[in-house]
Scaffold this motif. Structure first.
Motif, PDB file in Angstrom:
ATOM      1  N   ALA A 194     -27.673  42.097  14.647  1.00  0.00           N
ATOM      2  CA  ALA A 194     -28.278  43.218  13.912  1.00  0.00           C
ATOM      3  C   ALA A 194     -28.608  44.351  14.881  1.00  0.00           C
ATOM      4  O   ALA A 194     -28.359  45.522  14.590  1.00  0.00           O
ATOM      5  CB  ALA A 194     -29.537  42.748  13.189  1.00  0.00           C
ATOM      6  N   ALA A 237     -25.653  46.112  15.926  1.00  0.00           N
ATOM      7  CA  ALA A 237     -25.130  46.955  14.837  1.00  0.00           C
ATOM      8  C   ALA A 237     -26.012  48.188  14.626  1.00  0.00           C
ATOM      9  O   ALA A 237     -25.945  48.831  13.583  1.00  0.00           O
ATOM     10  CB  ALA A 237     -25.023  46.143  13.548  1.00  0.00           C
ATOM     11  N   ASP A 294     -30.910  43.580   7.928  1.00  0.00           N
ATOM     12  CA  ASP A 294     -30.955  44.742   8.823  1.00  0.00           C
ATOM     13  C   ASP A 294     -30.430  45.982   8.115  1.00  0.00           C
ATOM     14  O   ASP A 294     -29.804  45.890   7.061  1.00  0.00           O
ATOM     15  CB  ASP A 294     -30.176  44.461  10.115  1.00  0.00           C
ATOM     16  CG  ASP A 294     -28.671  44.398   9.918  1.00  0.00           C
ATOM     17  OD1 ASP A 294     -28.082  45.358   9.387  1.00  0.00           O
ATOM     18  OD2 ASP A 294     -28.065  43.368  10.316  1.00  0.00           O
ATOM     19  N   GLY A 353     -23.424  47.599   8.977  1.00  0.00           N
ATOM     20  CA  GLY A 353     -22.739  46.883   7.903  1.00  0.00           C
ATOM     21  C   GLY A 353     -21.359  46.436   8.360  1.00  0.00           C
ATOM     22  O   GLY A 353     -20.886  46.833   9.432  1.00  0.00           O
ATOM     23  N   ILE A 354     -20.729  45.575   7.563  1.00  0.00           N
ATOM     24  CA  ILE A 354     -19.400  45.059   7.939  1.00  0.00           C
ATOM     25  C   ILE A 354     -18.409  45.462   6.842  1.00  0.00           C
ATOM     26  O   ILE A 354     -18.697  45.291   5.647  1.00  0.00           O
ATOM     27  CB  ILE A 354     -19.413  43.520   8.092  1.00  0.00           C
ATOM     28  CG1 ILE A 354     -20.548  43.091   9.045  1.00  0.00           C
ATOM     29  CG2 ILE A 354     -18.074  42.994   8.604  1.00  0.00           C
ATOM     30  CD1 ILE A 354     -20.778  41.590   9.116  1.00  0.00           C
ATOM     31  N   ALA A 379     -13.770  36.070  17.196  1.00  0.00           N
ATOM     32  CA  ALA A 379     -13.606  37.359  16.519  1.00  0.00           C
ATOM     33  C   ALA A 379     -14.790  38.215  16.918  1.00  0.00           C
ATOM     34  O   ALA A 379     -15.937  37.841  16.726  1.00  0.00           O
ATOM     35  CB  ALA A 379     -13.604  37.155  15.011  1.00  0.00           C
ATOM     36  N   LYS A 397     -16.678  43.633  19.978  1.00  0.00           N
ATOM     37  CA  LYS A 397     -17.348  44.149  21.168  1.00  0.00           C
ATOM     38  C   LYS A 397     -16.506  44.151  22.443  1.00  0.00           C
ATOM     39  O   LYS A 397     -16.699  44.984  23.301  1.00  0.00           O
ATOM     40  CB  LYS A 397     -18.659  43.400  21.363  1.00  0.00           C
ATOM     41  CG  LYS A 397     -19.563  43.687  20.179  1.00  0.00           C
ATOM     42  CD  LYS A 397     -20.698  42.735  20.029  1.00  0.00           C
ATOM     43  CE  LYS A 397     -21.266  42.843  18.619  1.00  0.00           C
ATOM     44  NZ  LYS A 397     -22.234  41.828  18.331  1.00  0.00           N
ATOM     45  N   ARG A 442     -19.094  37.092  22.771  1.00  0.00           N
ATOM     46  CA  ARG A 442     -18.088  36.040  22.823  1.00  0.00           C
ATOM     47  C   ARG A 442     -17.381  35.855  21.489  1.00  0.00           C
ATOM     48  O   ARG A 442     -16.420  35.134  21.393  1.00  0.00           O
ATOM     49  CB  ARG A 442     -18.732  34.731  23.246  1.00  0.00           C
ATOM     50  CG  ARG A 442     -19.295  34.749  24.632  1.00  0.00           C
ATOM     51  CD  ARG A 442     -19.807  33.383  25.002  1.00  0.00           C
ATOM     52  NE  ARG A 442     -20.592  32.812  23.899  1.00  0.00           N
ATOM     53  CZ  ARG A 442     -21.888  32.988  23.754  1.00  0.00           C
ATOM     54  NH1 ARG A 442     -22.548  33.712  24.616  1.00  0.00           N
ATOM     55  NH2 ARG A 442     -22.530  32.453  22.729  1.00  0.00           N
ATOM     56  N   ALA A 478     -20.503  33.401  17.447  1.00  0.00           N
ATOM     57  CA  ALA A 478     -21.700  33.049  16.705  1.00  0.00           C
ATOM     58  C   ALA A 478     -21.424  32.819  15.218  1.00  0.00           C
ATOM     59  O   ALA A 478     -21.755  31.758  14.680  1.00  0.00           O
ATOM     60  CB  ALA A 478     -22.761  34.119  16.887  1.00  0.00           C
TER      61      ALA A 478
HETATM   62  P1  ADP Z   1     -20.116  38.832  18.724  1.00  0.00           P
HETATM   63  O1  ADP Z   1     -21.504  39.267  18.389  1.00  0.00           O
HETATM   64  O2  ADP Z   1     -20.061  38.048  19.986  1.00  0.00           O
HETATM   65  O3  ADP Z   1     -19.133  39.927  18.637  1.00  0.00           O
HETATM   66  P2  ADP Z   1     -20.350  37.294  16.345  1.00  0.00           P
HETATM   67  O4  ADP Z   1     -19.648  36.078  15.862  1.00  0.00           O
HETATM   68  O5  ADP Z   1     -21.809  37.204  16.539  1.00  0.00           O
HETATM   69  O6  ADP Z   1     -19.644  37.778  17.646  1.00  0.00           O
HETATM   70  O7  ADP Z   1     -20.066  38.471  15.334  1.00  0.00           O
HETATM   71  C1  ADP Z   1     -18.721  38.827  15.027  1.00  0.00           C
HETATM   72  C2  ADP Z   1     -18.624  40.275  14.606  1.00  0.00           C
HETATM   73  O8  ADP Z   1     -19.225  40.455  13.323  1.00  0.00           O
HETATM   74  C3  ADP Z   1     -19.354  41.256  15.502  1.00  0.00           C
HETATM   75  O9  ADP Z   1     -18.575  41.635  16.605  1.00  0.00           O
HETATM   76  C4  ADP Z   1     -19.645  42.418  14.562  1.00  0.00           C
HETATM   77  O10 ADP Z   1     -18.552  43.282  14.505  1.00  0.00           O
HETATM   78  C5  ADP Z   1     -19.787  41.745  13.206  1.00  0.00           C
HETATM   79  N1  ADP Z   1     -21.195  41.575  12.822  1.00  0.00           N
HETATM   80  C6  ADP Z   1     -21.935  40.448  12.901  1.00  0.00           C
HETATM   81  N2  ADP Z   1     -23.178  40.646  12.435  1.00  0.00           N
HETATM   82  C7  ADP Z   1     -23.270  41.934  12.077  1.00  0.00           C
HETATM   83  C8  ADP Z   1     -24.307  42.762  11.525  1.00  0.00           C
HETATM   84  N3  ADP Z   1     -25.531  42.278  11.270  1.00  0.00           N
HETATM   85  N4  ADP Z   1     -24.020  44.041  11.254  1.00  0.00           N
HETATM   86  C9  ADP Z   1     -22.777  44.541  11.526  1.00  0.00           C
HETATM   87  N5  ADP Z   1     -21.776  43.828  12.038  1.00  0.00           N
HETATM   88  C10 ADP Z   1     -21.995  42.542  12.317  1.00  0.00           C
END
Ligand code: ADP
Ligand code: MG
Length: 587
Positions: free
Chosen positions: A35, A38, A59, A63-64, A77, A80, A96, A99
């Motif tokens: 969050a 983002a 949060d 957004g996604i 995936a 970053k 990485r 998560a």
């Molecule tokens: P990382 O954080 O290591 O990139 P995650 O598995 O935690 O990998 O998350 C994957 C992707 O999902 C992130 O790179 C991001 O683009 C998207 N994402 C995750 N949570 C959020 C969020 N709360 N708001 C916006 N995008 C998110």
């Protein structure tokens, strides 16, 4: 038939997930970090039953996008980094890309998300790594994650989870650190429907410390500001009055991350050494910016190890920074104003509280800070309850013969063919201690009202521990109730403990509870009795012969009359025979 077989993908994912997500607090950490990455300015964290039943993170970040939703849940995936080299320069928290896939592999996950550009939001459900639903819905900008039933498909891992309170306490730690490392983000933490803390997001670290640890700590902070080559430290260091009994309040962030480093902890403690009492550890929240080229970072799924290129240099800088911060401030007025309304001795306790000892800095006081008037939130006492001095009842049926007293302290006593030399103070302490332990464990006490009640500010962790401990406290004769926000009010305490500082006693108890350690009632009684004795024993109190006789009568009838609660001897014994041997009357 072959005995070696390849694991299926679901099992491989579950094993990999275990490395990233080992308990509910890791879910909270990963999702809040996402969050913040983002660019959210407001994040709400809500948990139920230690996070095992529900974790909800809302949060107002980027957004996604719909098309990215299912990709985000694939292993590795990430938006970053693209290739390994990016790891060195990445400034965001997660990188990485493991998560979301890990959380989805071991829990039931629902996401509701909307980007600013999109008109509609999307809802996506994935359970145990299997996509269940994906639909368009109306939603505010930002993302909400709902994670339910962690480890529902891996019962073996579920077994390793600790009690609800212990998991809650782990989550509290994580959320507190995230709030302290991001004062620019407003963070609200809700546990089982109750607000634990709420930071304003005004980017002032001191305000975050206030929201989490309360007024008492926030009032006693010294600002730290150091800028040296390759190192910058900002933040706050607690004055000696708020030093802690363990290391868990030594909080520091290196380049934005919460990291534990032996070198840094030892340097902080060394810097504080001459200012704190023995076995006390500093309270601090420090942000350290260290030139990345001077660090060797080893990224491990669950922890991060740091190696410093020139540890001696950093250690010296930290030690002198702490010394300067503590030494450059006038600490004297604070100790004088310490007994505020809240700290005031109970009206029926005539024993003065010893002033904590700490060495003063060599630099003469510069300026005297104006005395801050404490907020009086309770009515003034109307009447004084004066507890009568306990009178020792003189036993009629006594085998004790007092021979005399030496040096105003030791009594020479003849008892059942033995000569005893008794230390009056140690004897007094021991007898009193045993009586208190006995009366607490057999519930032979009365609740005494405290006027005014004592108001104690609790940290979120102490608050969790308080909820658990409260039934036991009331059994023990304490009347404690929530006083709004993070405060509790102590309205009454058992009469046999009058004299102890309820705050010192209760906070010690709650701290231990919040570390996940269980208190055994006997231990609590012993601790209470030790404190009560310390408060009640007066130095060089002259005993009349009758009082001494009554006291020793009680002493010799104890199960273990020979040592005081601290293990020092209460008496030296010599039998008649030993004496006769010394005079060579017998061989
Ligand atoms: P990382 O954080 O290591 O990139 P995650 O598995 O935690 O990998 O998350 C994957 C992707 O999902 C992130 O790179 C991001 O683009 C998207 N994402 C995750 N949570 C959020 C969020 N709360 N708001 C916006 N995008 C998110
Ligand atoms: Mg992440």
């Amino acid at each position: 038939m072959s005995i070696i077989h390849v694991l299926d993908q679901a099992t491989i994912n579950q094993i990999a997930a275990g490395e990233v997500i080992d308990r509910p607090s890791s879910v909270v950490k990963e999702l809040v970090e996402n969050a913040i990455d983002a660019k959210a300015s407001v994040v709400t964290i809500e948990i139920k039953e230690g996070g095992q039943k529900l974790i909800r993170i809302t949060d107002n970040g980027s957004g996604i996008l719909k098309d990215d939703l299912s990709i985000a849940f694939k292993r590795h995936a990430t938006s970053k980094i693209v290739k390994a080299e990016d790891l060195v320069s990445v400034g965001s928290l997660g990188f990485r890309g493991e998560a979301l896939s890990s959380i989805a592999a071991i829990a039931k996950v629902e996401v509701i998300t909307k980007t600013k550009e999109d008109f509609m939001g999307n809802r996506y459900v994935i359970e145990g790594g299997i996509e269940k639903e994906c639909e368009e819905i109306g939603a505010p900008d930002g993302t909400t994650f709902l994670v339910r039933d962690i480890f529902f498909n891996t019962p073996a891992r579920q077994k390793f989870l600790k009690s609800v309170s212990s998991e809650t306490s782990h989550i509290s730690d994580i959320v507190e650190r995230l709030a302290l490392s991001h004062p620019e983000v407003s963070i609200r933490f809700i546990v089982n429907g109750q607000n634990r803390f709420h930071t304003s997001g005004n980017n002032r670290l001191k305000d975050v410390i206030y929201s989490i640890y309360g007024r008492d700590i926030a009032k006693q902070l010294l600002e730290v500001n150091l800028e040296k080559e390759d190192l910058k430290i900002t933040g706050y260091l607690g004055k000696p009055q708020v030093a802690k009994t363990n290391r868990s309040y030594e909080i520091y962030f290196i380049n934005g991350r919460y990291i534990k480093s032996k070198m840094i902890s030892e340097s902080l403690e060394e810097g504080c050494r001459t200012f704190l009492m023995q076995h006390r550890f500093p309270f601090c929240v420090l942000h350290m910016e260290i030139n990345r080229e001077r660090l060797d970072v080893n990224v491990h799924p669950s922890k991060m190890e740091l190696r410093f290129q020139n540890p001696e240099y950093f250690s010296e800088q930290i030690i002198s920074c702490v010394k300067q911060t503590l030494g450059g401030n006038d600490l004297i007025p604070e100790t004088k104003i310490e007994p505020t309304v809240i700290k005031e001795e109970p009206v029926y306790n005539p024993a003065p509280k010893p002033i904590p000892e700490f060495k003063l800095p060599p630099i003469p006081p510069k300026k005297i800070e104006p005395i801050e008037k404490p907020k009086v939130v309770v009515p003034k006492p109307e009447s004084k309850i004066v507890k009568p001095e306990p009178k020792l009842v003189i036993p009629p049926a006594s085998k004790i013969r007092l021979v005399g007293q030496l040096f105003d302290t030791y009594w020479v006593v003849e008892y059942e063919g033995e000569c005893l030399i008794i230390d009056q103070h140690a004897a007094h302490e021991k007898v009193m201690y045993e009586e208190i332990v006995e009366s607490l464990s057999t519930r032979k006490f009365q609740m005494q009202q405290l006027l005014p009640p004592r108001i104690i500010t609790l940290t979120p962790k102490q608050r969790t521990s308080y909820e658990q401990l409260n039934p036991f406290l009331s059994e023990m004769g304490f009347e404690v109730e929530p006083f709004g926000g993070s405060e509790i009010a102590v309205y009454g305490m058992p009469d046999n403990l009058i004299g102890i500082e309820p705050e010192e006693f209760l906070v010690g108890l709650l701290d231990r509870g919040s570390e996940g350690k269980k208190w055994v009632p006997e231990e609590v009684y012993e601790r209470a009795a030790t404190m009560a004795c310390k408060a009640a024993i007066k130095g060089n109190h002259r005993l009349s012969e009758q009082e001494a006789k009554a006291l020793f009568e009680k002493l010799v009838n104890l199960k273990n009359p020979y040592t005081c609660p601290h293990g020092r001897p209460t008496m030296i014994r010599m039998t008649q025979r030993e004496l006769e041997k010394k005079f060579k009357r017998v061989l």
